[in-house]
Design an enzyme around this catalytic site. Structure first.
Site, mmCIF file in Angstrom:
data_model
loop_
_atom_site.group_PDB
_atom_site.id
_atom_site.type_symbol
_atom_site.label_atom_id
_atom_site.label_comp_id
_atom_site.label_asym_id
_atom_site.label_seq_id
_atom_site.Cartn_x
_atom_site.Cartn_y
_atom_site.Cartn_z
ATOM 1 C CD GLN A 17 -2.934 1.274 2.267
ATOM 2 O OE1 GLN A 17 -3.547 2.293 2.469
ATOM 3 N NE2 GLN A 17 -3.207 0.182 2.969
ATOM 4 C CG LEU A 72 12.195 -6.695 -15.783
ATOM 5 C CD1 LEU A 72 12.413 -7.195 -17.210
ATOM 6 C CD2 LEU A 72 12.542 -5.203 -15.709
ATOM 7 C CE LYS A 75 16.103 -11.210 -5.778
ATOM 8 N NZ LYS A 75 15.477 -11.928 -4.677
ATOM 9 C CG ASN A 96 6.666 -0.204 -0.982
ATOM 10 O OD1 ASN A 96 6.648 -0.586 -2.138
ATOM 11 N ND2 ASN A 96 5.682 -0.458 -0.133
ATOM 12 C CE LYS A 137 11.689 -8.477 4.621
ATOM 13 N NZ LYS A 137 11.346 -9.733 3.946
ATOM 14 C CE1 TYR A 139 3.073 -6.070 4.633
ATOM 15 C CE2 TYR A 139 4.139 -7.413 6.295
ATOM 16 C CZ TYR A 139 3.775 -7.197 4.975
ATOM 17 O OH TYR A 139 4.131 -8.105 4.011
ATOM 18 C CD GLU A 140 -1.508 1.702 8.337
ATOM 19 O OE1 GLU A 140 -1.467 1.987 7.134
ATOM 20 O OE2 GLU A 140 -1.384 2.566 9.219
ATOM 21 C CG ASP A 169 0.511 0.693 4.699
ATOM 22 O OD1 ASP A 169 1.714 0.620 4.991
ATOM 23 O OD2 ASP A 169 -0.257 -0.269 4.766
ATOM 24 N N GLY A 248 -7.669 19.502 20.124
ATOM 25 C CA GLY A 248 -7.157 20.872 20.199
ATOM 26 C C GLY A 248 -7.723 21.593 21.399
ATOM 27 N N GLY A 249 -8.026 22.862 21.224
ATOM 28 C CA GLY A 249 -8.524 23.658 22.344
ATOM 29 C C GLY A 249 -10.037 23.576 22.511
ATOM 30 C CD GLN A 250 -12.108 25.256 19.795
ATOM 31 O OE1 GLN A 250 -12.915 25.657 20.637
ATOM 32 N NE2 GLN A 250 -11.212 26.040 19.240
HETATM 33 N N1 COA Z 1 11.989 -9.569 -9.827
HETATM 34 C C1 COA Z 1 12.730 -10.292 -8.985
HETATM 35 N N2 COA Z 1 12.736 -10.153 -7.658
HETATM 36 C C2 COA Z 1 11.910 -9.214 -7.159
HETATM 37 C C3 COA Z 1 11.110 -8.396 -7.970
HETATM 38 C C4 COA Z 1 11.164 -8.615 -9.363
HETATM 39 N N3 COA Z 1 10.423 -7.900 -10.201
HETATM 40 N N4 COA Z 1 10.403 -7.567 -7.184
HETATM 41 C C5 COA Z 1 10.759 -7.830 -5.930
HETATM 42 N N5 COA Z 1 11.675 -8.823 -5.898
HETATM 43 C C6 COA Z 1 12.343 -9.402 -4.751
HETATM 44 C C7 COA Z 1 13.241 -8.408 -4.052
HETATM 45 O O1 COA Z 1 14.459 -8.286 -4.718
HETATM 46 C C8 COA Z 1 13.337 -9.053 -2.690
HETATM 47 O O2 COA Z 1 14.250 -10.123 -2.712
HETATM 48 P P1 COA Z 1 15.411 -10.374 -1.602
HETATM 49 O O3 COA Z 1 14.777 -10.224 -0.268
HETATM 50 O O4 COA Z 1 15.871 -11.770 -1.918
HETATM 51 O O5 COA Z 1 16.482 -9.379 -1.813
HETATM 52 C C9 COA Z 1 11.932 -9.589 -2.519
HETATM 53 O O6 COA Z 1 11.383 -9.768 -3.803
HETATM 54 C C10 COA Z 1 10.981 -8.583 -1.839
HETATM 55 O O7 COA Z 1 11.290 -8.552 -0.570
HETATM 56 P P2 COA Z 1 10.488 -7.645 0.465
HETATM 57 O O8 COA Z 1 10.157 -6.312 -0.075
HETATM 58 O O9 COA Z 1 11.320 -7.634 1.681
HETATM 59 O O10 COA Z 1 9.124 -8.451 0.590
HETATM 60 P P3 COA Z 1 8.407 -9.082 1.868
HETATM 61 O O11 COA Z 1 7.129 -9.609 1.366
HETATM 62 O O12 COA Z 1 9.283 -10.015 2.594
HETATM 63 O O13 COA Z 1 8.137 -7.840 2.827
HETATM 64 C C11 COA Z 1 7.275 -5.675 3.408
HETATM 65 C C12 COA Z 1 7.070 -6.960 2.597
HETATM 66 C C13 COA Z 1 6.170 -4.717 3.024
HETATM 67 C C14 COA Z 1 7.203 -6.010 4.911
HETATM 68 C C15 COA Z 1 8.658 -5.088 3.055
HETATM 69 O O14 COA Z 1 8.727 -4.898 1.669
HETATM 70 C C16 COA Z 1 8.940 -3.758 3.749
HETATM 71 O O15 COA Z 1 9.254 -3.699 4.934
HETATM 72 N N6 COA Z 1 8.889 -2.678 2.966
HETATM 73 C C17 COA Z 1 9.233 -1.360 3.455
HETATM 74 C C18 COA Z 1 8.163 -0.797 4.313
HETATM 75 C C19 COA Z 1 6.837 -0.766 3.632
HETATM 76 O O16 COA Z 1 6.674 -0.170 2.605
HETATM 77 N N7 COA Z 1 5.865 -1.395 4.284
HETATM 78 C C20 COA Z 1 4.485 -1.147 3.988
HETATM 79 C C21 COA Z 1 3.938 -1.877 2.946
HETATM 80 S S1 COA Z 1 2.281 -1.330 2.776
#
Ligand code: COA
Length: 416
Positions: A17, A72, A75, A96, A137, A139-140, A169, A248-250
């Site tokens: 998000q 795409l 990797k 992100n 890592k 989340y919200e 988010d 606030g103040g209200q």
């Molecule tokens: N092709 C190949 N690999 C891809 C890719 C693509 N097009 N897109 C993503 N990936 C890979 C990344 O390289 C990564 O690999 P690695 O960990 O081996 O280096 C992996 O997919 C994504 O990892 P990550 O973003 O850590 O995913 P996750 O599902 O484990 O974690 C979150 C999800 C949201 C917790 C994490 O992305 C995060 O903390 N983000 C930052 C904070 C954030 O935005 N959080 C709110 C989300 S609403």
């Protein structure tokens, strides 16, 4: 109608998000946002909380409108080559991923800068660079807890509580959009790109700044007069949860209206604005309070504020939330009905303003989404459907100069 961000090409490496909310906003205003997703899988929200089997979930469609989708695998060596080419011809890369993922992919800020010195790389992370939690890592709700929202939300006798509003988010995404536009403006004069980073913790804290205000007031005087704990309860040395008190103040509170016994949303929010005291008294038929020294100042009212709210609830007993607001608006009293998602979805004013819009999607048919909350006199953003996974892969690769044969090979080898 031309859009202000037309000509800005954005590589959208975002998911879930926080990032998608940012790039969606920029797409509405004309940027060419290319959502880069892993072949076969795509953004996890495509399949999370699905309401129609096999069709992109609303979670995805409501955060990715007006974008193009390129699959795409970044990797693979060829995927890296395609991304390198894309970086050379784009203006902004937004991501992100979890901490360090872009670096592990081989695209450090230093490398991207070398490929394209005008590039703006914009990132959302849970915590800021160098923070002692920078490796986490997030989340919200994690962000709401880390940014001070949860400890100050809810009722005094309950646990820390998170808000339904996406403070961690979408709010972070909005901060990032401001950062990107600022960096684009800077690039207009310097010709140089830069790295823009926003942490979810910082963005939540930015919205909780009045609570940091309250911490300092509490440290100095030991109490907070606008909180329900004052003057009959007690304070510790940290800002307490203030329930539905006005921040606030209200003084304000959520008050019951006709039907509250069976309808959990038969309430209004009522604010006692200091200078509106006389109109309030007239509206609720308590004229005798207008000049009564026990009520006439905000300070005098403070210790009986909940009795006053109780009297207003008596007055509200035979009025629906809508009827109550229709009376109170004539007295210029700041108030509103507590609206449900169903009421908002069908609100004719929100439909007319483009805040709630109906979008036609190739596979799911029509769905509702929230359109641009920002209104412009010279532009009405048109909200279009989110792309299917890889819908624009071929057209994007073609525009980058790849031949039909090369594109076919990329598909066969699952590079795209
Ligand atoms: N092709 C190949 N690999 C891809 C890719 C693509 N097009 N897109 C993503 N990936 C890979 C990344 O390289 C990564 O690999 P690695 O960990 O081996 O280096 C992996 O997919 C994504 O990892 P990550 O973003 O850590 O995913 P996750 O599902 O484990 O974690 C979150 C999800 C949201 C917790 C994490 O992305 C995060 O903390 N983000 C930052 C904070 C954030 O935005 N959080 C709110 C989300 S609403």
């Amino acid at each position: 109608m031309s859009k202000p961000l037309e000509g800005i090409k954005i590589i959208d490496f975002t998911h879930v998000q926080a990032g998608p909310a940012c790039t969606q906003l920029l797409a509405w205003y004309g940027a060419d946002v290319i959502k880069v997703e892993r072949p076969g899988a795509g953004d996890v929200t495509r399949s999370q909380l699905r309401d129609i089997p096999g069709v992109d979930a609303l979670y995805f469609t409501m955060l990715n409108s007006n974008k193009r989708s390129l699959t795409l695998d970044t990797k693979t060596p060829e995927g890296k080559e395609i991304l390198t080419k894309l970086i050379k011809e784009s203006d902004v890369l937004v991501e992100n991923f979890g901490p360090g993922a872009l670096d592990r992919m081989g695209f450090t800020w230093e490398h991207i800068k070398e490929l394209n010195p005008g590039m703006i790389v914009a990132s959302v992370k849970g915590f800021s660079d160098g923070h002692h939690y920078e490796d986490l890592k997030v989340y919200e709700n994690v962000a709401q807890c880390a940014g001070g929202a949860a400890s100050t939300t809810g009722f005094d006798d309950g646990p820390p509580t998170v808000s339904a509003a996406a403070l961690g988010d979408s709010n972070t995404g909005m901060h990032l959009a401001i950062g990107i536009l600022t960096a684009l403006r800077a690039r207009d004069t310097t010709g140089k790109g830069q790295k823009v980073a926003v942490s979810m913790q910082d963005s939540v804290l930015n919205l909780c700044r009045v609570k940091l205000r309250d911490q300092q007031r509490l440290d100095r005087v030991g109490y907070l007069e606008e909180y329900p704990q004052y003057p009959h309860g007690s304070f510790s040395d940290v800002v307490p949860r203030g329930g539905n008190a006005g921040g606030g103040g209200q003084p304000g509170w959520v008050l019951k209206c006709k039907g509250w016994e069976t309808d959990p949303n038969a309430y209004i929010y009522f604010t006692i604005q200091g200078h509106a005291w006389a109109p309030i008294c007239r509206a609720i038929g308590k004229e005798e309070w207008i000049d009564d020294p026990a009520y006439m100042t905000a300070q005098a009212r403070q210790d009986k504020i909940f009795d006053i709210f109780g009297t207003i609830e008596e007055w509200l007993k035979d009025k629906t939330k809508f009827e109550a607001v229709d009376v109170l608006r004539k007295f210029d009293i700041p108030c509103a009905p507590v609206l449900t998602m169903k009421e908002l979805a069908n609100d004719p004013s929100l439909r007319a303003s483009g805040t709630i819009v109906e979008v036609d999607h190739k596979e799911r048919g029509t769905y509702l989404t929230v359109g641009s909350p920002i209104k412009f006199s010279d532009m009405k953003p048109e909200i279009k459907a989110s792309p299917l996974l890889g819908e624009h892969t071929d057209e994007i690769l073609e525009s980058m100069g790849y031949s039909q044969q090369q594109i076919k090979d990329f598909h066969e080898r699952r590079v795209v």
